[in-house]
Design a protein around this motif. Structure first.
Motif, short mmCIF file in Angstrom:
data_model
loop_
_atom_site.label_atom_id
_atom_site.label_comp_id
_atom_site.label_asym_id
_atom_site.label_seq_id
_atom_site.Cartn_x
_atom_site.Cartn_y
_atom_site.Cartn_z
N ILE A 184 11.00 0.98 0.32
CA ILE A 184 10.18 0.02 0.95
C ILE A 184 8.81 -0.17 0.20
N GLU A 185 8.75 0.62 -0.76
CA GLU A 185 7.49 0.77 -1.61
C GLU A 185 7.35 -0.25 -2.83
N ASN A 186 6.13 -0.67 -3.27
CA ASN A 186 6.14 -1.22 -4.36
C ASN A 186 6.43 -0.31 -5.47
N LYS A 187 7.26 -0.92 -6.53
CA LYS A 187 7.96 0.17 -7.30
C LYS A 187 6.98 0.62 -8.50
N ARG A 188 6.15 -0.21 -9.00
CA ARG A 188 4.82 0.01 -9.75
C ARG A 188 3.99 1.01 -9.23
N ALA A 189 3.76 0.86 -7.95
CA ALA A 189 2.77 1.88 -7.42
C ALA A 189 3.47 3.35 -7.39
N ASP A 190 4.72 3.20 -6.88
CA ASP A 190 5.15 4.81 -7.03
C ASP A 190 5.43 5.23 -8.40
N LYS A 218 0.96 -1.10 -0.09
CA LYS A 218 0.04 0.23 0.00
C LYS A 218 0.76 1.33 -0.08
N VAL A 219 0.62 2.03 -0.95
CA VAL A 219 1.41 3.22 -1.05
C VAL A 219 0.76 4.51 -1.03
N THR A 239 -1.44 -2.73 -4.26
CA THR A 239 -1.20 -3.70 -5.18
C THR A 239 -1.37 -5.22 -4.52
N ALA A 240 -2.07 -6.05 -5.27
CA ALA A 240 -2.25 -7.56 -4.75
C ALA A 240 -1.02 -8.14 -5.11
N HIS A 241 -0.61 -8.96 -3.93
CA HIS A 241 0.92 -9.61 -4.16
C HIS A 241 0.79 -10.58 -5.29
N VAL A 242 -0.14 -11.57 -4.99
CA VAL A 242 -0.30 -12.76 -5.92
C VAL A 242 -1.08 -12.55 -7.28
N THR A 243 -2.15 -11.92 -7.07
CA THR A 243 -2.82 -11.67 -8.49
C THR A 243 -2.35 -10.41 -9.33
N GLY A 244 -1.65 -9.60 -8.60
CA GLY A 244 -1.07 -8.32 -9.25
C GLY A 244 -2.13 -7.16 -9.61
#
Ligand code: SAH
Length: 425
Positions: free
Chosen positions: A136-142, A103-104, A176-181
């Motif tokens: 520490i954040e999901n790159k795609r979310a950034d 979560k970003v 972002t969902a970890h498994v389903t993307g």
């Protein structure tokens, strides 16, 4: 509604974690050593932080500490708070300490010169530090946050300015969902008006086809919460679905969901294993969020009662029970303390109580009812060792013994530590 303060942004305590002064000034310094002091200063300057924002952001206070030291400090903190009640096991570490936040959140506003910026609040202030990319954040979310920021001008959208009350966009949250993307984008606006919202959403999805849903969240007050209470779905279903411990979970923007999915599976397995379920138990999952712990434990128990105060999270929990085809889980959208009191008054009980309260810990009302109900086992999951220690004092004085405490590193580089405690009568 109370919301669990999440790790990483505004640490509320100043503890022993601070680096102890390597830059002490020596007043009696003689000129002869000036040269060596200069050299020392140069060396200090060269030693850069792993994160360019660390000095201003204040989130990852341990970003430059070796992992072993981080874990040692976390263990010591848990020992200090709960060690008196029983044994504390070593911290369960992670293989992947970077980019774990699913979560970003990015706040939008103006800098001192009146230019639009997005990023995080500087520690203890309302000044926005323009963070583009966080370790520490999901790159795609950034990346999505930066693209939303980049699109504002072409859609003639302005960031909200609290000083004048003008502007539209207050913040953005990406899940972002970890498994389903799957990806859920929540755009927080100052009011219901969001000009060109449909075209804006279309353009955003064109740039990032991996986005599965976009929601407008309306926050028309000045509270410290990021999200308001009203929402409008702009694209997709208004939630994402992820998988955890082999179960499916629907997650909407306002529901609590653990931010580090990889470590959450470990956390839940430790908690559920600690309960030693045989299939005959009646479980109470208090402060259940979207129902994760109870649902993951359901096939090892007879019955699960789950209770959650946040209406959106309770609704997600209810949907999740159906999504997993479970007939033995019931969700109650209520205050956990009141629910426990009612159960105790009706002489109802449970064999195992899972409790996972927010940072502020549980309440007197809740703990008092737990001591009346006397479940054989209590598994207390906490993200704040301090309130955990406070509540354990009540439970141990009421006849429980702490069998073990297992700290889990859910938040690398950040001071926070999660702990699972097993208590038996
Ligand atoms: N067990 C869940 C959620 C833990 S976070 C998980 O692992 O994901 C704590 C949860 O407690 C949040 O969902 C919050 O909304 C809820 N909560 C806060 N105060 C509450 C109360 N008084 N009664 C019931 N739930 C509460």
């Amino acid at each position: 509604m109370k919301e669990r303060r999440e790790a990483g942004r505004e640490p509320e305590r100043k503890r022993a974690y601070k680096n102890k002064g390597n830059a002490k000034k020596r007043a009696d310094q003689k000129p002869a050593s000036l040269e060596s002091e200069k050299k020392e200063k140069r060396e200090i300057k060269v030693k850069r932080s792993a994160c360019p924002y660390s000095a201003k952001c204040g989130g990852c206070t341990m970003i430059d500490l070796p992992m072993e030291e981080q874990l040692a400090k976390k263990k010591a903190w848990v020992e200090e708070c709960v060690g008196a009640f029983g044994p504390v096991e070593p911290v369960v570490r992670t293989k992947n300490p970077y980019r774990y936040r699913n979560k970003v959140t990015s706040v939008f506003g103006l800098d001192r010169k009146g230019h639009p910026v997005c990023g995080v609040y500087r520690r203890g202030s309302r000044e926005i530090v323009p963070v583009k990319d966080c370790l520490i954040e999901n790159k795609r979310a950034d990346e999505i946050v930066q693209d939303i920021y980049g699109l504002l001008a072409s859609f003639k959208l302005r960031v909200y300015d609290p000083a004048t009350g003008f502007g539209t966009v207050k913040a953005v949250q990406i899940r972002t969902a970890h498994v389903t993307g799957e990806i859920l984008v929540t755009i927080v606006t100052a009011g219901p008006v969001f000009p060109s919202r449909n075209n804006f959403s279309k353009e955003l999805v064109r740039l990032h086809p991996e986005i599965t849903s976009i929601v407008q969240n309306i926050k028309d007050n000045d509270s410290s919460m990021i999200l308001g209470t009203r929402e409008k779905v702009l694209y997709g279903r208004g939630f994402i679905t992820d998988e955890l411990c082999g179960r499916k979970f629907r997650i909407s923007s306002r529901s609590f969901y653990q931010v580090n999915s990889l470590q959450t599976e470990k956390l839940y397995n430790i908690a559920i294993d600690a309960a030693g379920l045989t299939g005959k138990e009646r479980i109470l999952d208090a402060y259940c969020g979207i129902g994760t712990i109870g649902i993951c434990a359901a096939d090892r128990a007879k019955e699960v009662l789950s209770v959650e105060l946040n209406a959106d999270a309770a609704q997600d929990a209810d949907a999740n029970v159906r999504l997993n085809g479970l007939a033995n889980v019931t969700v109650y959208a209520e205050d956990a303390g009141r629910f426990m009191q009612e159960m105790a008054a009706q002489k109802e009980s449970a064999d195992v109580l899972f409790m996972d309260p927010p940072r502020s810990g549980s309440t007197e009302e809740f703990l008092e009812a737990a001591l009346v109900m006397r479940p054989s086992k209590i598994v207390y999951i906490s993200c704040n060792p301090k309130t955990l220690g406070r509540d354990l004092k009540v439970l141990t004085e009421g006849g429980y013994r702490m069998k073990k405490a297992v700290p889990v590193d859910m938040f690398p580089f950040v001071e926070d530590v999660e702990t699972v405690c097993l208590l038996c009568r």
